[in-house]
Write an enzyme that holds these catalytic residues in place. Structure first.
Site, PDB file in Angstrom:
ATOM      1  N   ARG A 181      -3.065   3.672   0.647  1.00 15.43           N
ATOM      2  CA  ARG A 181      -2.038   2.645   0.495  1.00 15.43           C
ATOM      3  C   ARG A 181      -0.728   3.218  -0.039  1.00 15.43           C
ATOM      4  O   ARG A 181      -0.021   2.587  -0.810  1.00 15.43           O
ATOM      5  CB  ARG A 181      -2.518   1.510  -0.419  1.00 15.43           C
ATOM      6  CG  ARG A 181      -3.764   0.813   0.071  1.00 15.43           C
ATOM      7  CD  ARG A 181      -3.558   0.157   1.442  1.00 15.43           C
ATOM      8  NE  ARG A 181      -4.807  -0.498   1.860  1.00 15.43           N
ATOM      9  CZ  ARG A 181      -5.772   0.104   2.538  1.00 15.43           C
ATOM     10  NH1 ARG A 181      -5.627   1.375   2.906  1.00 15.43           N
ATOM     11  NH2 ARG A 181      -6.871  -0.542   2.880  1.00 15.43           N
ATOM     12  N   SER A 256      -4.722  -8.582   1.016  1.00 18.51           N
ATOM     13  CA  SER A 256      -5.379  -8.082  -0.194  1.00 18.51           C
ATOM     14  C   SER A 256      -4.318  -7.863  -1.266  1.00 18.51           C
ATOM     15  O   SER A 256      -3.452  -7.002  -1.121  1.00 18.51           O
ATOM     16  CB  SER A 256      -6.112  -6.777   0.108  1.00 18.51           C
ATOM     17  OG  SER A 256      -7.136  -6.990   1.054  1.00 18.51           O
ATOM     18  N   GLU A 363      -0.741  -4.789  -4.594  1.00 18.25           N
ATOM     19  CA  GLU A 363      -0.377  -4.062  -3.383  1.00 18.25           C
ATOM     20  C   GLU A 363       0.988  -4.456  -2.833  1.00 18.25           C
ATOM     21  O   GLU A 363       1.703  -3.610  -2.301  1.00 18.25           O
ATOM     22  CB  GLU A 363      -1.460  -4.272  -2.314  1.00 18.25           C
ATOM     23  CG  GLU A 363      -1.278  -3.421  -1.080  1.00 18.25           C
ATOM     24  CD  GLU A 363      -2.492  -3.452  -0.167  1.00 18.25           C
ATOM     25  OE1 GLU A 363      -2.298  -3.381   1.052  1.00 18.25           O
ATOM     26  OE2 GLU A 363      -3.629  -3.525  -0.672  1.00 18.25           O
TER      27      GLU A 363
END
Length: 372
Positions: A181, A256, A363
């Site tokens: 990520r 998410s 995130e």
């Protein structure tokens, strides 16, 4: 609110550029999958890569604050008026070469449209990334991944506008420091992705399945026909509210919300011991923990649930709730404000930290607001 940096002269120059349209009607509630956020100074819609480069370069030259937006699936934006200009990427070109497996997509292309086109052409490598909201240009910025696959697996290069110099060039994927990520473009303003080039397999088969849930659904970890894997991934994501459906508030999210934490093995041992003491051996023995660079990767969703946050928390009537299908998504139930989302994000983060000593990291990209 006034801002001398965005003068009438600059607005006029923007409106004169080819493939550019100014739009003062849109808010961030219109531009994000969370349907949250206030009003930018204006929205500059760019239909081509060259238009994006010209607009960003012009605004940078006059020190006008800007935010590049495409799918808006990874943004948490403050309420109220925001002192910035949105550069909206609508350059959605797509070229699929069936013979070589080469796929080139404009940064504004809808990501799932890219996946669908590749699968339809019998190309493999991104089928596990089906159903992920957002644009093609965002995928390398945070190295988008799901079900054991990442964009880093297939990314060859990106067309990048280097903002300090105003130059446009193709940059190899190896220069982006792609990791879980992460890329060296994330949380920086040094460059704008204008297009991506991928290299996919041409035999009609997926990459080997590495994710347990998907492998079980398919019947093993082997390579499978890409269309079958895409169908299975979409079915799994729909069951978790992770495929955007406008009438379903469980999908009004940023996907998410927290990344899966990577911790020292000793921390993972302590978490597992705490679960064993409070929930018993069976639950502790099922705790997800996987080797990762820098330690072991734990499941953020699993930690959230074991810290006492159930699906749908904090309950009916709350303007922002955990998804009723998946605890890793924070969802706008239709009339929320960003401040409501921030409050729930803090509650979940602090609750997991209090129970397990692990700090979850959001995130999404935060604009004008912070979780801290």
């Amino acid at each position: 609110m006034s801002d001398s940096s965005l003068t009438h002269d600059i607005q006029s120059r923007l409106s004169e550029l080819a493939d550019v349209t100014l739009d003062d009607r849109l808010t961030f509630a219109d531009l994000t999958t969370l349907h949250l956020g206030g009003r930018p100074r204006t929205v500059v819609r760019c239909a081509t890569a060259s238009a994006v480069a010209e607009v960003v370069t012009l605004l940078d030259a006059h020190s006008v604050p800007l935010l590049v937006v495409a799918g808006g699936s990874n943004l948490v934006v403050a309420d109220g008026d925001l002192d910035l200009v949105v550069v909206l990427l609508e350059n959605d070109s797509l070229d699929v070469d069936v013979a070589t497996g080469r796929v080139v997509a404009g940064a504004g292309a809808v990501w799932d449209d890219v996946v669908a086109a590749a699968v339809s052409a019998g190309l493999g490598g991104i089928e596990c990334l089906s159903g992920i909201p957002g644009s093609a240009g965002a995928t390398p910025v945070q190295n988008v991944g799901a079900y054991g696959a990442e964009i880093a697996d297939v990314l060859v290069q990106v067309q990048l506008l280097d903002r300090p110099t105003g130059t446009v060039s193709w940059v190899p994927a190896s220069s982006l420091d792609l990791a879980y990520r992460y890329s060296n473009l994330k949380f920086t303003s040094r460059g704008v992705v204008l297009a991506v080039e991928l290299h996919l397999s041409t035999d009609g088969l997926s990459a080997p399945l590495r994710f347990g849930e998907l492998a079980r659904r398919m019947g093993g970890t082997a390579r499978w026909p890409v269309a079958a894997v895409r169908d299975a991934v979409l079915e799994l994501r729909r069951g978790k509210g992770m495929v955007v459906v406008e009438e379903d508030h469980d999908t009004w999210s940023a996907g998410s919300f927290f990344t899966n934490p990577v911790v020292d093995p000793a921390v993972a041992d302590a978490v597992q011991a705490a679960v064993r003491a409070t929930r018993g051996d069976d639950d502790a023995d099922r705790m997800p923990r996987f080797p990762a660079d820098g330690g072991e990767k734990l499941s953020a969703a699993w930690l959230i649930e074991r810290a006492g946050f159930a699906k749908g928390h904090p309950g009916d009537g709350a303007p922002v709730r955990l998804s009723t299908k998946h605890t890793l998504a924070l969802t706008n139930r239709g009339a929320a404000k960003t401040s409501d989302l921030v409050a729930l994000a803090r509650e979940v983060r602090d609750g997991v930290r209090e129970v397990f000593g692990v700090t979850l990291v959001p995130e999404p990209v935060w604009i004008g607001v912070s979780i801290d």
